[in-house]
Enzyme design. Sequence first.
Site, PDB file in Angstrom:
ATOM      1  CB  THR A 189      -2.993  -1.384  -3.274  1.00 51.16           C
ATOM      2  OG1 THR A 189      -1.826  -0.928  -3.928  1.00 51.16           O
ATOM      3  CG2 THR A 189      -2.611  -2.313  -2.141  1.00 51.16           C
ATOM      4  NE  ARG A 217       7.548   1.909  -4.264  1.00 47.93           N
ATOM      5  CZ  ARG A 217       6.265   1.787  -3.955  1.00 47.93           C
ATOM      6  NH1 ARG A 217       5.595   0.721  -4.378  1.00 47.93           N
ATOM      7  NH2 ARG A 217       5.645   2.697  -3.240  1.00 47.93           N
ATOM      8  CB  ILE A 218      10.117  -2.922  -1.354  1.00 49.59           C
ATOM      9  CG1 ILE A 218      10.881  -4.055  -2.049  1.00 49.59           C
ATOM     10  CG2 ILE A 218       9.166  -3.489  -0.303  1.00 49.59           C
ATOM     11  CD1 ILE A 218      11.829  -4.808  -1.149  1.00 49.59           C
ATOM     12  N   GLY A 219       7.193  -1.275  -1.746  1.00 46.76           N
ATOM     13  CA  GLY A 219       6.250  -0.333  -1.160  1.00 46.76           C
ATOM     14  C   GLY A 219       5.807  -0.745   0.226  1.00 46.76           C
ATOM     15  CG  ASP A 220       1.896   0.584   1.593  1.00 47.26           C
ATOM     16  OD1 ASP A 220       0.849   0.190   2.145  1.00 47.26           O
ATOM     17  OD2 ASP A 220       1.926   0.937   0.401  1.00 47.26           O
ATOM     18  CB  THR A 239      -4.920   1.256  -0.164  1.00 44.73           C
ATOM     19  OG1 THR A 239      -4.741   1.522  -1.572  1.00 44.73           O
ATOM     20  CG2 THR A 239      -6.194   1.955   0.286  1.00 44.73           C
ATOM     21  N   GLY A 240      -2.817   3.537  -0.790  1.00 46.27           N
ATOM     22  CA  GLY A 240      -2.539   4.936  -1.127  1.00 46.27           C
ATOM     23  C   GLY A 240      -1.106   5.100  -1.572  1.00 46.27           C
ATOM     24  CE  LYS A 241      -0.024  10.972  -3.410  1.00 43.63           C
ATOM     25  NZ  LYS A 241       0.338  12.407  -3.426  1.00 43.63           N
ATOM     26  N   GLY A 242       2.530   4.671  -1.103  1.00 43.82           N
ATOM     27  CA  GLY A 242       3.301   3.757  -0.288  1.00 43.82           C
ATOM     28  C   GLY A 242       4.333   4.405   0.592  1.00 43.82           C
TER      29      GLY A 242
END
Length: 321
Positions: A189, A217-220, A239-242
């Site tokens: 990201t 799916r929607i992330g951060d 950034t990382g695990k949403g």
Amino acid sequence: MGWAIAIHGGAGDIPLSLPPEQRQPREEALQHCLQIGVEALQAKMHPLDVVELVVRELENIPHFNAGKGSVLTNKGTIEMEASIMDGRTKKCGAVSGLKTVVNAISLARLVMEKTPHIYLGFDGAEEFAKEQGVETVDSSHFVTAENVERLQHAQKANIVQIDYSTQPLQNGTKKEKATVANGDSQLGTVGCVAVDSNGKLASATSTGGLVNKMVGRIGDSPIIGGGTYANELCAVSATGKGEAILRATVARDVAALMEFKGVSLKEAANCVVHERTPKGTVGLVAVSAAGEVAMPYNTTGMFRACATEDGYSEVAIWSAS
């Protein structure tokens, strides 16, 4: 007080053994994009213009999980998302579910500036892109051979994320360290934060999401306060695990600690990353109105770069220690 800029290309389980052919292009891309941002700040461009410019360039580089390099859903399709925010006005824009838009970050800015809304997704966002005349291409433009292979590996291993250490499947399984379930693709990201010499701040984040993520799916990254936030004190891109970033409202929490507890940018960023989120899940880049920079992460590494008006510059992946 002086200008400052920081960018990231993803945080995660980036092995120290990352091959040069995977490491060097990303380092060179970060240096290239950093220089673009520095020159823009030196030319007195507004930070909002700077972060959009830099993230557009990152989206055009296939070595990161945004734009051209976006990873694939479980249906083999593209669903890109992005957000942008201006610190002084708190105006912001976000998009999700893009399949044809070349630069998601620019459409996010148009949502901010040309609509009464903050967030548009999927068919509505695509229709808005056509109305605004932004550059679009057939979705096949974004489907790279590398990301098709990553999707195939993920589906065989029944996971929704593959990181830099991906190795060929053996007997239908994968080495444990090559997978981290339920996390944003650590292919990278992208994000950028900037402050000018007058203390104006802005933040922008863009991603393709997860390898093998569910359609829809929607992330951060498009969530204001999750992956992106800016106010009069700081600008943050995570950034990382949403899902971990969303649960912790990472970007907003950095600003909230500065606002309500009066701590420095570095104290706030380190607290959120090292005390408020699980180890191995999060990284961020941030700048303050005073020109400070923070780039903490609790993962193995984070592709990152920064520069300040006083001449400091850095491009790094892992800790110097």
